[in-house]
Enzyme design. Structure first.
Site, PDB file in Angstrom:
ATOM      1  N   HIS A  42       0.843  -1.207   0.000  1.00  0.00           N
ATOM      2  CA  HIS A  42       0.000   0.000   0.000  1.00  0.00           C
ATOM      3  C   HIS A  42       0.878   1.257   0.000  1.00  0.00           C
ATOM      4  CE1 HIS A  42      -2.791  -2.956   2.041  1.00  0.00           C
ATOM      5  NE2 HIS A  42      -3.585  -2.459   1.104  1.00  0.00           N
ATOM      6  N   GLU A  95      -1.336  -3.389  -9.072  1.00  0.00           N
ATOM      7  CA  GLU A  95      -1.448  -4.339 -10.195  1.00  0.00           C
ATOM      8  C   GLU A  95      -1.597  -5.778  -9.700  1.00  0.00           C
ATOM      9  OE1 GLU A  95       1.796  -3.729 -12.909  1.00  0.00           O
ATOM     10  OE2 GLU A  95       0.894  -1.895 -13.719  1.00  0.00           O
TER      11      GLU A  95
END
Ligand code: PAF
Length: 282
Positions: free
Chosen positions: A48, A159
């Protein structure tokens, strides 16, 4: 709990109020700042933070939302046990230089029910949807609401959830939203395991097995890149995972339109996903 908005008092603000979020973002925008949103479900890790770094590079201001979204979990899934640690999350975001953290609750996100006219499009067909049919409608439902609340110029998604990235990009185009969607490369541990909040469920023994996931994945991607038959390469990866201790493989699949091999497999109660490109990295 909401903090009073006085940007000079604290480096990072937190609010659970939609109106405060919208007003702050509008103020930044009218000062000429661009604003990036990083939507998360918390239990933050280095993956993150890599999204946050990308957001801060691309925009003047970074907002991170933390909301464990009930509409993307089926009743038998891990909504209740999903890892939650808001104080650790806030500390990480503060040191990463985030400007604002949005922590709405369910009533803020779904004030008049959880139904949504926004449905996932063609990118949601197959793969995750074959195993989690509710998932992408739940994701586009909440992401559309987060975009509506924050009205960012751009938004960053990992992704690792490649199909999710494609589904959100498609939703933004279908809704003609003026938001640029950016994908951030997958963050991996030293053994190549893609970082995920759900890795916290793995025992030490399961973690060893989990590390085979990216090896099987990259072998399939390289074989396909080298001209091997895609179905055979994916079957081989699936057999390898079952041999080395995975309990179930949902899919190993090559998507030529995305130049990717995508994988989802279970160890014990943990479901892991990953993907790799089939084009040479530049
Ligand atoms: O990828 C996630 O963490 C979630 O699916 C998202 C995009 C924050 C929506 O709840």
């Amino acid at each position: 709990m909401s903090q009073t908005f006085n940007p000079s008092d604290i480096a990072m603000l937190r609010t659970d109020k939609r109106a405060s979020l919208t007003e702050t973002v509008q103020r930044w925008k009218s000062d000429g700042d661009s604003v990036a949103l990083v939507p998360t479900m918390g239990a933050l890790h280095e993956g993150h933070l890599s999204l946050v770094r990308l957001a801060l590079k691309a925009a003047d201001r970074c907002v991170v939302s933390i909301f464990v979204n009930p509409t993307q979990f089926a009743p038998h899934e891990d909504f209740d046990s999903y890892p939650r640690d808001i104080s650790a999350d806030l500390q990480l975001l503060q040191s990463a230089g985030v400007d604002l953290v949005y922590t709405p609750d369910e009533a803020d996100m779904y004030p008049s029910g959880k139904d949504s006219a926004i449905k996932a499009g063609a990118a949601a067909k197959g793969l995750e949807t074959d195993f989690r049919p509710h998932f992408f409608d739940g994701v586009v439902n909440v992401v559309h609401r987060l975009f509506d609340h924050a009205q960012p110029d751009l938004a960053v998604f990992g992704e690792k959830d490649y199909q999710q990235l494609m589904v959100i990009d498609e939703m933004v185009q279908a809704q003609s939203l003026p938001i640029e969607i950016t994908g951030a490369p997958i963050a991996r541990d030293a053994h190549g395991l893609a970082l995920s909040s759900r890795n916290a469920y793995l025992s030490a023994e399961e973690l060893e097995i989990a590390r085979m996931l990216n090896q099987a994945l990259y072998k399939a991607a390289q074989d396909i890149q080298g001209g091997a038959d895609a179905d055979a390469a994916c079957d081989e990866a699936s057999a390898l995972l079952l041999n080395c201790g995975f309990d179930k493989v949902d899919y190993v699949s090559y998507k030529p339109e995305w130049n990717r091999v995508l994988i989802a497999a279970h160890i014990g109660k943990t479901r892991l996903i990953d993907n790799a490109p089939t084009t040479p990295s530049t």
